[in-house]
Design an enzyme around this catalytic site. Structure first.
Site, PDB file in Angstrom:
ATOM      1  CG  ASP A  42      -1.866  -1.192   1.222  1.00 14.80           C
ATOM      2  OD1 ASP A  42      -2.200  -1.692   0.138  1.00 14.80           O
ATOM      3  OD2 ASP A  42      -2.245  -1.639   2.324  1.00 14.80           O
ATOM      4  CG  HIS A  63      -2.199  -2.043  -6.921  1.00 17.04           C
ATOM      5  ND1 HIS A  63      -1.328  -2.602  -7.811  1.00 17.04           N
ATOM      6  CD2 HIS A  63      -1.893  -2.589  -5.722  1.00 17.04           C
ATOM      7  CE1 HIS A  63      -0.528  -3.456  -7.174  1.00 17.04           C
ATOM      8  NE2 HIS A  63      -0.867  -3.465  -5.898  1.00 17.04           N
TER       9      HIS A  63
HETATM   10  P1  GDP Z   1      -0.771   0.284  -3.593  1.00 17.21           P
HETATM   11  O1  GDP Z   1      -1.378  -0.976  -3.110  1.00 17.21           O
HETATM   12  O2  GDP Z   1       0.698   0.355  -3.353  1.00 17.21           O
HETATM   13  O3  GDP Z   1      -1.125   0.625  -5.018  1.00 17.21           O
HETATM   14  O4  GDP Z   1      -1.390   1.445  -2.690  1.00 17.21           O
HETATM   15  P2  GDP Z   1      -2.944   1.592  -2.267  1.00 17.21           P
HETATM   16  O5  GDP Z   1      -3.714   2.049  -3.440  1.00 17.21           O
HETATM   17  O6  GDP Z   1      -3.421   0.402  -1.536  1.00 17.21           O
HETATM   18  O7  GDP Z   1      -2.817   2.733  -1.171  1.00 17.21           O
HETATM   19  C1  GDP Z   1      -2.218   3.957  -1.453  1.00 17.21           C
HETATM   20  C2  GDP Z   1      -3.243   5.073  -1.227  1.00 17.21           C
HETATM   21  O8  GDP Z   1      -2.552   6.307  -1.170  1.00 17.21           O
HETATM   22  C3  GDP Z   1      -4.240   5.211  -2.358  1.00 17.21           C
HETATM   23  O9  GDP Z   1      -5.471   5.589  -1.830  1.00 17.21           O
HETATM   24  C4  GDP Z   1      -3.667   6.327  -3.219  1.00 17.21           C
HETATM   25  O10 GDP Z   1      -4.669   7.068  -3.886  1.00 17.21           O
HETATM   26  C5  GDP Z   1      -3.024   7.191  -2.180  1.00 17.21           C
HETATM   27  N1  GDP Z   1      -1.824   7.912  -2.637  1.00 17.21           N
HETATM   28  C6  GDP Z   1      -0.845   7.513  -3.478  1.00 17.21           C
HETATM   29  N2  GDP Z   1       0.118   8.443  -3.579  1.00 17.21           N
HETATM   30  C7  GDP Z   1      -0.271   9.470  -2.776  1.00 17.21           C
HETATM   31  C8  GDP Z   1       0.336  10.729  -2.420  1.00 17.21           C
HETATM   32  O11 GDP Z   1       1.417  11.088  -2.854  1.00 17.21           O
HETATM   33  N3  GDP Z   1      -0.373  11.512  -1.526  1.00 17.21           N
HETATM   34  C9  GDP Z   1      -1.572  11.116  -0.997  1.00 17.21           C
HETATM   35  N4  GDP Z   1      -2.169  11.928  -0.127  1.00 17.21           N
HETATM   36  N5  GDP Z   1      -2.138   9.940  -1.305  1.00 17.21           N
HETATM   37  C10 GDP Z   1      -1.500   9.137  -2.181  1.00 17.21           C
HETATM   38  P1  IMO Z   2      -0.840  -4.207  -2.216  1.00 20.94           P
HETATM   39  O1  IMO Z   2      -0.422  -4.754  -3.560  1.00 20.94           O
HETATM   40  C1  IMO Z   2      -0.981  -4.545   2.111  1.00 20.94           C
HETATM   41  C2  IMO Z   2      -0.765  -8.578   3.792  1.00 20.94           C
HETATM   42  C3  IMO Z   2      -2.024  -8.991   4.504  1.00 20.94           C
HETATM   43  C4  IMO Z   2      -1.433  -9.940   5.534  1.00 20.94           C
HETATM   44  C5  IMO Z   2      -0.327 -10.632   4.753  1.00 20.94           C
HETATM   45  C6  IMO Z   2      -0.719 -11.967   4.154  1.00 20.94           C
HETATM   46  O2  IMO Z   2      -2.149  -3.522  -2.254  1.00 20.94           O
HETATM   47  O3  IMO Z   2       0.247  -3.395  -1.622  1.00 20.94           O
HETATM   48  P2  IMO Z   2      -2.305 -12.693   2.145  1.00 20.94           P
HETATM   49  O4  IMO Z   2      -3.770 -12.424   1.922  1.00 20.94           O
HETATM   50  O5  IMO Z   2      -1.424 -12.193   1.051  1.00 20.94           O
HETATM   51  O6  IMO Z   2      -2.032 -14.120   2.497  1.00 20.94           O
HETATM   52  O7  IMO Z   2      -1.956 -11.854   3.478  1.00 20.94           O
HETATM   53  O8  IMO Z   2       0.037  -9.743   3.717  1.00 20.94           O
HETATM   54  N1  IMO Z   2      -0.952  -8.109   2.400  1.00 20.94           N
HETATM   55  C7  IMO Z   2      -0.988  -6.826   2.045  1.00 20.94           C
HETATM   56  N2  IMO Z   2      -0.942  -5.707   2.794  1.00 20.94           N
HETATM   57  N3  IMO Z   2      -1.047  -4.457   0.775  1.00 20.94           N
HETATM   58  C8  IMO Z   2      -1.081  -5.560   0.009  1.00 20.94           C
HETATM   59  O9  IMO Z   2      -1.060  -5.530  -1.342  1.00 20.94           O
HETATM   60  C9  IMO Z   2      -1.075  -6.832   0.647  1.00 20.94           C
HETATM   61  N4  IMO Z   2      -1.099  -8.104   0.211  1.00 20.94           N
HETATM   62  C10 IMO Z   2      -1.012  -8.881   1.287  1.00 20.94           C
HETATM   63  O10 IMO Z   2      -2.671  -7.905   5.098  1.00 20.94           O
HETATM   64  O11 IMO Z   2      -0.840  -9.208   6.573  1.00 20.94           O
HETATM   65 MG    MG Z   3      -2.845  -1.639  -1.786  1.00 20.29          MG
END
Ligand code: GDP
Ligand code: IMO
Ligand code: MG
Length: 436
Positions: free
Chosen positions: A21, A49
């Protein structure tokens, strides 16, 4: 950085460097403009994502997309998407994503390929995921319950079922039933109607079949023909099955190794590896988290940063930036550059801390401890930097950031020993700063 491809190579990987994340989806969406093919290599629908883009149906509005399986680049027209052999695919989730895109008039026919070698996540994997967690009790991993671990377990145990088998549904069904009998013997509590699941899957076969191909061949041929490929990592380095905080990890290689095995693109062809690093750290699920803040500052980061899981909705644990975690990701992945994300989330803080070292029983450690037990006795060395108390979300250039924000970025760059070439200051595509 060039404007055209930001100085990145023709084959570039984008990887999470913390516990997921970090904002991978946002950078992949931005960079996809400059690449022709965008591929997922690892993980499954545990990934979430999130990207905010102009609504394809009404450009004056913003639309939020959360991709679990389909690569985040598909919102750009004419880009080809690939689900590589390392991905584990829950077919109904994939169909749901396709349908959501269709509602926005985004059609992936002819521009999406799924590896014939990618393993399938069945609904019984989700049930086994829940059973495993229940059995572990207090020691549960806090998985996303998306069946990821059990699907990879079947792959390694050589009883998994792969996408290519869908081309012959009769043989496919027979293999699924055989595997299921084995799993029922292993998991006494497993209750599942396999006929019903197979019936539902049969309905999707017509939609899925045209996408299935040998994606390793396709990717390599495309690279040889001069096409550009962006590989979208999933999860994060510290969730990696080998290099992460085992056993509180996911079940695949979220590191650069997974990119190579999960696409079939040879190591020598990958020219740049960009690490996504949040300006603080978050973690969802159980497991060690040295810089975790369980106080008001942690809550403030969660609220300002919208730190709630994009896959499960769970509140994410928040903490200070950890340079030990960052350096480890730079080292294991051989990162060539970093995107520091969510700098804007720190805008209101008076002071900001960075962890720059761990001590175990008074002795300085050189790297991440391998045993979760050791984390109980860690002492952390912190640096404290002044905050900037200024809105950074409108800054377009590095020079436009407040002095203390620049110092914070440069300090992290020095500590992780990798250039920070991208800085995120908000959720939108234009809220990114390119820095040399
Ligand atoms: P990912 O799994 O790595 O793609 O990340 P996620 O989408 O799960 O979580 C990242 C969150 O942060 C999302 O809601 C994005 O819209 C937000 N995000 C990404 N870059 C930025 C940033 O530079 N500033 C802020 N405020 N939010 C961001
Ligand atoms: P993105 O791509 C955050 C974490 C789960 C748990 C551990 C194992 O959005 O960054 P699983 O379901 O994979 O067996 O869970 O890994 N986890 C993540 N946490 N972002 C993710 O993906 C994750 N994918 C798995 O929360 O702790
Ligand atoms: Mg994510």
């Amino acid at each position: 950085m060039n404007d055209s491809n930001y100085g990145l190579g023709n084959v570039t990987a984008v990887l999470g460097t913390q516990w997921g994340d970090e904002g991978k989806g946002k950078l992949v969406d931005i960079l996809s403009k400059e690449f022709q093919i965008i591929a997922r290599a690892t993980g499954g629908a545990n990934a979430g994502h999130t990207i905010y883009v102009p609504n394809p149906l009404n450009k004056d509005e913003t639309a939020k997309f959360i991709f679990h399986l389909i690569p985040s680049g598909v919102l750009h027209e004419n880009k080809t998407a690939v689900l590589g052999n390392g991905v584990v695919i829950h077919i109904p989730t994939f169909i749901e994503e396709l349908d959501t895109l269709k509602q926005y008039n985004i059609d992936l026919s002819g521009r999406l390929f799924i590896s014939d070698r990618a393993h399938i996540v069945f609904d019984y994997h989700k049930k086994i995921d829940a059973l495993e967690e229940e059995q572990k009790g207090e020691a549960k991993v806090g998985t996303t319950l998306r069946g990821i671990g059990p699907a990879y377990q079947d792959k390694i145990a050589r009883r998994g079922v792969r996408m290519g088998e869908l081309l012959d549904f009769e043989n496919f069904s027979e293999h699924v039933r055989r595997t299921f009998i084995q799993l029922k013997a292993l998991y006494k509590g497993l209750k599942h109607d396999i006929d019903d699941e197979l019936k539902k899957l049969r309905d999707f076969v017509g939609v899925i079949r045209p996408f299935i191909t040998d994606t390793s061949f396709y990717l390599n041929k495309s690279i040889d023909e001069g096409k550009t490929v962006l590989i979208e990592g999933a999860n994060g380095l510290h969730l990696d099955i080998d290099h992460g905080t085992y056993p509180f990890v996911t079940s695949s290689n979220a590191s650069v190794g997974g990119i190579i095995t999960g696409t079939g693109i040879g190591i020598g062809k990958i020219k740049s590896v960009v690490g996504i690093m949040k300006a603080y750290v978050t973690r969802v699920g159980s497991g060690v988290f040295p810089t975790e803040l369980t106080d008001e500052t942690g809550n403030a980061l969660r609220e300002k940063g919208g730190e709630y899981g994009s896959t499960t909705g769970r509140p994410r644990r928040c903490g200070w930036f950890d340079a030990v975690v960052g350096r480890y990701a730079v080292m294991i992945n051989g990162l060539t550059s970093v995107n520091l994300t969510k700098l804007d989330v720190l805008d209101e803080l008076e002071t900001i801390k960075i962890c720059n070292g761990y001590k175990y029983k008074g002795k300085k450690l050189n790297s991440m401890p391998s045993s979760v037990e050791m984390y109980k006795d860690l002492e952390l060395d912190y640096l404290e930097l002044p905050g900037w108390k200024t809105d950074t979300s409108k800054a377009l250039k590095f020079e436009e950031l407040p002095e203390n924000a620049k110092k914070y970025v440069l300090k992290i760059e020095e500590l992780i020993k990798c250039p920070i070439n991208f800085i995120g200051v908000g959720v939108r595509r234009d809220q990114i700063i390119y820095k040399n």
